[in-house]
Every structure is written in C-alpha cells, then in structure tokens.
Design a protein around this motif. Structure first.
Motif, mmCIF file in Angstrom:
data_model
loop_
_atom_site.group_PDB
_atom_site.id
_atom_site.type_symbol
_atom_site.label_atom_id
_atom_site.label_comp_id
_atom_site.label_asym_id
_atom_site.label_seq_id
_atom_site.Cartn_x
_atom_site.Cartn_y
_atom_site.Cartn_z
ATOM 1 N N VAL A 57 0.837 -1.203 0.000
ATOM 2 C CA VAL A 57 0.000 0.000 0.000
ATOM 3 C C VAL A 57 0.872 1.253 0.000
ATOM 4 O O VAL A 57 0.592 2.230 -0.699
ATOM 5 C CB VAL A 57 -0.952 -0.007 1.216
ATOM 6 C CG1 VAL A 57 -1.685 1.330 1.333
ATOM 7 C CG2 VAL A 57 -1.960 -1.149 1.093
ATOM 8 N N GLU A 58 1.962 1.235 0.787
ATOM 9 C CA GLU A 58 2.864 2.384 0.862
ATOM 10 C C GLU A 58 3.528 2.672 -0.493
ATOM 11 O O GLU A 58 3.652 3.830 -0.897
ATOM 12 C CB GLU A 58 3.926 2.131 1.933
ATOM 13 C CG GLU A 58 5.023 3.185 2.025
ATOM 14 C CD GLU A 58 4.541 4.548 2.495
ATOM 15 O OE1 GLU A 58 5.339 5.504 2.422
ATOM 16 O OE2 GLU A 58 3.376 4.670 2.926
ATOM 17 N N LEU A 59 3.933 1.636 -1.192
ATOM 18 C CA LEU A 59 4.519 1.827 -2.518
ATOM 19 C C LEU A 59 3.533 2.521 -3.456
ATOM 20 O O LEU A 59 3.891 3.462 -4.176
ATOM 21 C CB LEU A 59 4.924 0.478 -3.120
ATOM 22 C CG LEU A 59 6.309 -0.062 -2.790
ATOM 23 C CD1 LEU A 59 6.458 -1.476 -3.331
ATOM 24 C CD2 LEU A 59 7.406 0.837 -3.352
ATOM 25 N N GLN A 60 2.295 2.065 -3.447
ATOM 26 C CA GLN A 60 1.294 2.693 -4.303
ATOM 27 C C GLN A 60 1.041 4.139 -3.877
ATOM 28 O O GLN A 60 0.910 5.033 -4.733
ATOM 29 C CB GLN A 60 -0.010 1.904 -4.271
ATOM 30 C CG GLN A 60 -1.051 2.440 -5.261
ATOM 31 C CD GLN A 60 -2.362 1.716 -5.144
ATOM 32 O OE1 GLN A 60 -3.031 1.780 -4.119
ATOM 33 N NE2 GLN A 60 -2.741 1.005 -6.191
ATOM 34 N N ARG A 61 0.997 4.385 -2.575
ATOM 35 C CA ARG A 61 0.764 5.742 -2.071
ATOM 36 C C ARG A 61 1.836 6.704 -2.564
ATOM 37 O O ARG A 61 1.560 7.886 -2.817
ATOM 38 C CB ARG A 61 0.734 5.731 -0.544
ATOM 39 C CG ARG A 61 0.326 7.061 0.083
ATOM 40 C CD ARG A 61 0.587 7.101 1.569
ATOM 41 N NE ARG A 61 2.010 7.067 1.881
ATOM 42 C CZ ARG A 61 2.818 8.136 1.782
ATOM 43 N NH1 ARG A 61 2.352 9.291 1.364
ATOM 44 N NH2 ARG A 61 4.101 8.022 2.099
ATOM 45 N N ARG A 62 3.056 6.197 -2.730
ATOM 46 C CA ARG A 62 4.177 7.031 -3.166
ATOM 47 C C ARG A 62 4.261 7.174 -4.684
ATOM 48 O O ARG A 62 5.220 7.736 -5.207
ATOM 49 C CB ARG A 62 5.468 6.470 -2.584
ATOM 50 C CG ARG A 62 5.573 6.752 -1.093
ATOM 51 C CD ARG A 62 6.546 5.891 -0.338
ATOM 52 N NE ARG A 62 7.923 6.004 -0.763
ATOM 53 C CZ ARG A 62 8.960 5.540 -0.056
ATOM 54 N NH1 ARG A 62 8.741 4.954 1.124
ATOM 55 N NH2 ARG A 62 10.186 5.664 -0.494
#
Length: 251
Positions: free
Chosen positions: A105-110
């Motif tokens: 999720v963090e990768l997508q958020r970035r």
C-alpha cells in the motif's frame, strides 16, 4: 533511442542477497547491489536530461516482490524523479524477505505502480494445465485487488515462460498491460491487453552495460538474437533446460 525501453530488475540489496526475495541460484543472479543500481539510475537520468527526453522514455520494472522494493529500489528511483512498476508473487506476501500488505500500500501511495507476478511463481508457467494457469492469475489479481482497493491492470510473467494460454488467462483475469522477458522495444496487442518486452538486468551489469541497452540499437539487436536462441532451447529441451541451467548456475 527507441520510443520506450523497459528495464527488468528484481531485488536491489544493500549488503547481502539474503536480505530480500527468492534465494535459489536463478534468483541470486538478478540481485543488484543498491550502490550499483543508484549509479545506473543516475546515469539514465543524466542521459535523458542531456537528450531532453522525458523520464518515461525509460521504464523501471521489478519482479518477485522482495522487501527491498520499498526499502532500497523505491527511494533511489524517487531521488531521480522516477517511479517504478513492482510485480508481486502474492503467495509470498507477509513472509520473510518479501513485502507486507502495508508496504505494498505504501509503494502505491508514493506513486509507484503495483502489478501481479502470478501467485506461486511457478518455474515454468507455460507447462501448467489451463486451469492451473487461470488459478495463478485469478488468485494473484484477487489478492492485490483486495489489498489496494481497486482493479489491478498490470502483470509480468515469471521466468519468461509465456504462451498463448498464459496471455489469455492474464487477459481474462483483467490484466490490460502484460510485461514479458523478451528483450524488445516493440509493443503488441493481445486482445484488449498491451504486451511489452523488457531488458533483464543482472548482478553482472555495470553502468556501462546498462547504458549500452539504453543508447545502442546494435546492443538491443544482439540481446534479442540471444533471447531467440534461448527460447528455442527452452522449447526443445523442456524441463531438461531448467535442470541444465540450475547446474550451470551452481558452478
């Protein structure tokens, strides 16, 4: 240079190959040290700036789902204004050396793109039954859809074992952009999906060898010819090809 060149990486490790991803002899060949990866990214960024080309002329993709997607690869890409496509073998999520759900999720958020890389990462996907192939893609897409809260559109094929059945199963699973291991800049359509080739980067590659892929059409032609020869060997030898490859990698 070509309209777009897609590079295929796997793990980007800081010190030791055991930090991230699969640990078999084949996988170890594709683990690039972080310091070398940053040199490659920096050189590509400088090249694109000099040529006055946009960053999306070069695409960085990463296979398997190792934890260093987030801890090493993503921060380096971001420093130079790039975002990557990260393809994940979903059976390994939340296991040692691989991304957790929260990290995906963090990768997508970035701003990075998340894609499927099958569920169990079979050695030779094209040799599976039609039902097994469908299960690999349907399961992988369903898991990532649930984690990310949206419909997944991207995927890459493990180990380069593509076939009409593999492509069709990916299409039926809802994938609209498929990445293969064929070293080519040409894009083609398969039903409603775009199929794109990639140039594999290994631990033996240097800034110089990566920049030859980026800047030299002759280098890309040579890699394509070598790939066709290996593809023929895979077809003729079947499972024997995998056994021979494993033996050579151990030597």
């Amino acid at each position: 240079m070509a309209s777009q060149i897609v590079l295929m990486y796997h793990d980007v490790v800081r010190r030791d190959c055991s930090e991230s991803g699969f640990q078999n002899p084949t996988a170890l060949k594709y683990k690039v040290k972080a310091i070398e990866f940053e040199r490659q990214v920096a050189a590509i960024a400088d090249y694109l700036k000099t040529k006055r080309l946009p960053n999306d002329k070069i695409e960085f993709t990463f296979d398997d789902g190792g934890v260093t997607f987030l801890t090493e690869a993503a921060p380096i890409l971001e420093r130079y204004g790039f975002r990557g496509k990260f393809f994940i073998a979903t059976s390994r999520i939340d296991t040692e050396g691989f991304l957790t759900k929260e990290q995906i999720v963090e990768l997508q958020r970035r701003g990075h793109i998340i894609g499927a890389h099958s569920h169990t990462h079979p050695e030779r996907m094209s040799a599976l039954t039609e039902q097994q192939i469908e299960d690999e893609w349907n399961t992988s897409v369903r898991i990532l859809d649930c984690i990310l809260g949206g419909k997944l559109a991207y995927a890459s094929i493990p180990n380069g074992y593509s076939s009409a059945e593999v492509l069709e199963a990916m299409l039926q699973a809802g994938i609209t952009e498929i990445h293969t291991s064929e070293p080519t800049t040409a894009c083609r359509r398969h039903g409603g999906a775009m199929v794109k080739g990639r140039y594999a980067i290994t631990d033996a590659d240097t800034v110089g060898s990566v920049m030859k892929i980026v800047d030299s059409r002759f280098t890309r032609i040579v890699k394509a010819a070598r790939f066709r020869g290996l593809a023929l060997a895979k077809t003729l030898l079947g499972e024997s090809y995998l056994k021979i490859r494993k033996t050579l990698l151990k030597e």
